[in-house]
Write an enzyme that holds these catalytic residues in place. Sequence first.
Site, PDB file in Angstrom:
ATOM      1  NE  ARG A  61     -77.813   1.766  -4.630  1.00 57.68           N
ATOM      2  CZ  ARG A  61     -78.089   1.440  -3.508  1.00 57.68           C
ATOM      3  NH1 ARG A  61     -77.882   2.071  -2.374  1.00 57.68           N
ATOM      4  NH2 ARG A  61     -78.542   0.182  -3.070  1.00 57.68           N
ATOM      5  CG  ASP A  98     -84.298   0.408  -2.812  1.00 59.33           C
ATOM      6  OD1 ASP A  98     -83.048   0.732  -2.352  1.00 59.33           O
ATOM      7  OD2 ASP A  98     -84.511   0.734  -4.152  1.00 59.33           O
ATOM      8  CG  HIS A 151     -81.482   2.654  -5.661  1.00 58.01           C
ATOM      9  ND1 HIS A 151     -82.010   1.677  -5.103  1.00 58.01           N
ATOM     10  CD2 HIS A 151     -80.459   2.268  -6.370  1.00 58.01           C
ATOM     11  CE1 HIS A 151     -81.174   0.695  -5.213  1.00 58.01           C
ATOM     12  NE2 HIS A 151     -80.277   1.150  -6.329  1.00 58.01           N
TER      13      HIS A 151
HETATM   14  N1  LIG Z   1     -80.714   0.309  -9.961  1.00 59.28           N
HETATM   15  C1  LIG Z   1     -80.149  -0.606  -9.036  1.00 59.28           C
HETATM   16  O1  LIG Z   1     -81.348  -0.936  -8.180  1.00 59.28           O
HETATM   17  C2  LIG Z   1     -79.229  -1.310  -9.386  1.00 59.28           C
HETATM   18  C3  LIG Z   1     -78.611  -2.636  -8.503  1.00 59.28           C
HETATM   19  C4  LIG Z   1     -77.458  -3.179  -8.773  1.00 59.28           C
HETATM   20  C5  LIG Z   1     -76.676  -2.523  -9.625  1.00 59.28           C
HETATM   21  N2  LIG Z   1     -76.959  -1.498 -10.206  1.00 59.28           N
HETATM   22  C6  LIG Z   1     -75.828  -0.599 -11.092  1.00 59.28           C
HETATM   23  O2  LIG Z   1     -76.008  -1.165 -12.233  1.00 59.28           O
HETATM   24  C7  LIG Z   1     -74.808  -0.656 -13.067  1.00 59.28           C
HETATM   25  C8  LIG Z   1     -73.957  -2.168 -13.526  1.00 59.28           C
HETATM   26  O3  LIG Z   1     -73.599  -3.060 -12.401  1.00 59.28           O
HETATM   27  P1  LIG Z   1     -72.871  -4.211 -13.026  1.00 59.28           P
HETATM   28  O4  LIG Z   1     -72.594  -4.897 -11.568  1.00 59.28           O
HETATM   29  O5  LIG Z   1     -73.780  -5.007 -14.035  1.00 59.28           O
HETATM   30  O6  LIG Z   1     -71.463  -3.603 -13.506  1.00 59.28           O
HETATM   31  P2  LIG Z   1     -70.725  -4.509 -14.567  1.00 59.28           P
HETATM   32  O7  LIG Z   1     -69.389  -3.682 -14.309  1.00 59.28           O
HETATM   33  O8  LIG Z   1     -70.490  -6.052 -14.318  1.00 59.28           O
HETATM   34  O9  LIG Z   1     -71.112  -4.062 -15.897  1.00 59.28           O
HETATM   35  C9  LIG Z   1     -71.150  -2.738 -16.617  1.00 59.28           C
HETATM   36  C10 LIG Z   1     -71.125  -3.288 -18.069  1.00 59.28           C
HETATM   37  O10 LIG Z   1     -71.149  -1.845 -18.852  1.00 59.28           O
HETATM   38  C11 LIG Z   1     -70.291  -1.979 -19.814  1.00 59.28           C
HETATM   39  N3  LIG Z   1     -69.816  -0.547 -20.253  1.00 59.28           N
HETATM   40  C12 LIG Z   1     -69.024   0.263 -19.574  1.00 59.28           C
HETATM   41  N4  LIG Z   1     -68.957   1.484 -20.329  1.00 59.28           N
HETATM   42  C13 LIG Z   1     -69.787   1.280 -21.469  1.00 59.28           C
HETATM   43  C14 LIG Z   1     -69.952   1.971 -22.559  1.00 59.28           C
HETATM   44  N5  LIG Z   1     -69.679   3.158 -22.801  1.00 59.28           N
HETATM   45  N6  LIG Z   1     -70.963   1.642 -23.458  1.00 59.28           N
HETATM   46  C15 LIG Z   1     -71.407   0.365 -23.268  1.00 59.28           C
HETATM   47  N7  LIG Z   1     -70.984  -0.567 -22.393  1.00 59.28           N
HETATM   48  C16 LIG Z   1     -70.506  -0.075 -21.349  1.00 59.28           C
HETATM   49  C17 LIG Z   1     -68.992  -2.701 -19.357  1.00 59.28           C
HETATM   50  O11 LIG Z   1     -68.322  -3.362 -20.187  1.00 59.28           O
HETATM   51  C18 LIG Z   1     -69.597  -3.790 -18.397  1.00 59.28           C
HETATM   52  O12 LIG Z   1     -70.093  -4.991 -19.264  1.00 59.28           O
HETATM   53  C19 LIG Z   1     -73.856  -0.373 -11.942  1.00 59.28           C
HETATM   54  O13 LIG Z   1     -74.065   1.207 -12.041  1.00 59.28           O
HETATM   55  C20 LIG Z   1     -74.470  -0.680 -10.470  1.00 59.28           C
HETATM   56  O14 LIG Z   1     -74.364   0.265  -9.571  1.00 59.28           O
HETATM   57  C21 LIG Z   1     -78.174  -0.791  -9.973  1.00 59.28           C
END
Ligand SMILES: NC(=O)c1ccc[n+]([C@@H]2O[C@H](COP(=O)([O-])OP(=O)(O)OC[C@H]3O[C@@H](n4cnc5c(N)ncnc54)[C@H](O)[C@@H]3O)[C@@H](O)[C@H]2O)c1
Length: 314
Positions: free
Chosen positions: A91, A151, A178
């Site tokens: 991450r 988690d 995390h």
């Molecule tokens: N906190 C947690 O427990 C947890 C769990 C899973 C994933 N995540 C994180 O969540 C995030 C998203 O994951 P995902 O699988 O949905 O990714 P994804 O690639 O499917 O989606 C990301 C989205 O963000 C959009 N995007 C990118 N730049 C942008 C901007 N400047 N303005 C607006 N939209 C923008 C993209 O177009 C895309 O639709 C990742 O960083 C991932 O690591 C966090």
Amino acid sequence: MRNGISRVALIGTGFVGSSYAFAMLNQNISEELVLIDLNKGKSEGDAMDLNHGLAFAPAPTKIWYGDYQDCRDADIVVICAGANQKPGETRLDLVEKNAKIFKGIVDKVMENGFDGIFLVATNPVDILTYATWKYSGLPKERVIGSGTILDTARFRFLLGDYFQIDARNVHAYIIGEHGDTELPVWSKADIGGKPILELMKEKEEYKEEDLEELFVNVRDAAYQIIERKGATYYGIAMGLVRLTKAILRNENSILTVSAYLEGEYDSKDIYIGVPAIVNRNGIRQVVEIELNEKEKEQFHHSVQVLTSIKEKVF
Ligand SMILES: NC(=O)c1ccc[n+]([C@@H]2O[C@H](COP(=O)([O-])OP(=O)(O)OC[C@H]3O[C@@H](n4cnc5c(N)ncnc54)[C@H](O)[C@@H]3O)[C@@H](O)[C@H]2O)c1
């Protein structure tokens, strides 16, 4: 809240964001839900698709694809935008890419007069929550990261499975980053009021090494899922909905979120996963549980790792 109508603005409708939107609709948490993404086609398509489910939803929700102006009247802005982990990537590897994206997003939200609560899910979530707090200038209690909410849910599920008890009756926390330096608080974990460390003595089949393996499966769950299907999203989406509900319904719920520490747990100027009381004003209070020596050491290691990354970015 405008005229008593609750609004959530979601920025980033990828795997995590669209799963969150789907869970929000199914649980009827806000009256309005606006979807924003750099990829307009994606958020527009999601808004259409979700609206087609309204006839089957528990109650009406107004859903549309919008832009940053719609954030002005939002109670909560949820950010799930940015790059996600690729197989083998940690991450923390995502930090530079996503910090830049966040500067752009948070500035636009604030320029449009937002005065609510930010919820951040994008990784590395503890660093990006700190970034959101810095960039937005909002009080610390109104910037919340999903922290170790997922988690902790994974931990409760696996403990429930091991002891054959409903996960909702398992009280146990994962705290810290995390990510790879997170830790289980075994000394305070209990099931129905019985400490897990006591419960382990009740049957011969319970083995200490099982608990160690169980925690490794919590910590490495994202890697295991990403290897199999490329991304994780349902669990975090449900965790974010839980957090949204705790805020909008003023629940005073205790959840492990990324909260700003100003001396709690002997730590300062850092966002990190800890139990906190969440209500309509955001984080009411960080809950300081007494950790044993090993847990304190692990927590401080986690703080140090995050601090060194934070100092590189800021
Ligand atoms: N906190 C947690 O427990 C947890 C769990 C899973 C994933 N995540 C994180 O969540 C995030 C998203 O994951 P995902 O699988 O949905 O990714 P994804 O690639 O499917 O989606 C990301 C989205 O963000 C959009 N995007 C990118 N730049 C942008 C901007 N400047 N303005 C607006 N939209 C923008 C993209 O177009 C895309 O639709 C990742 O960083 C991932 O690591 C966090």
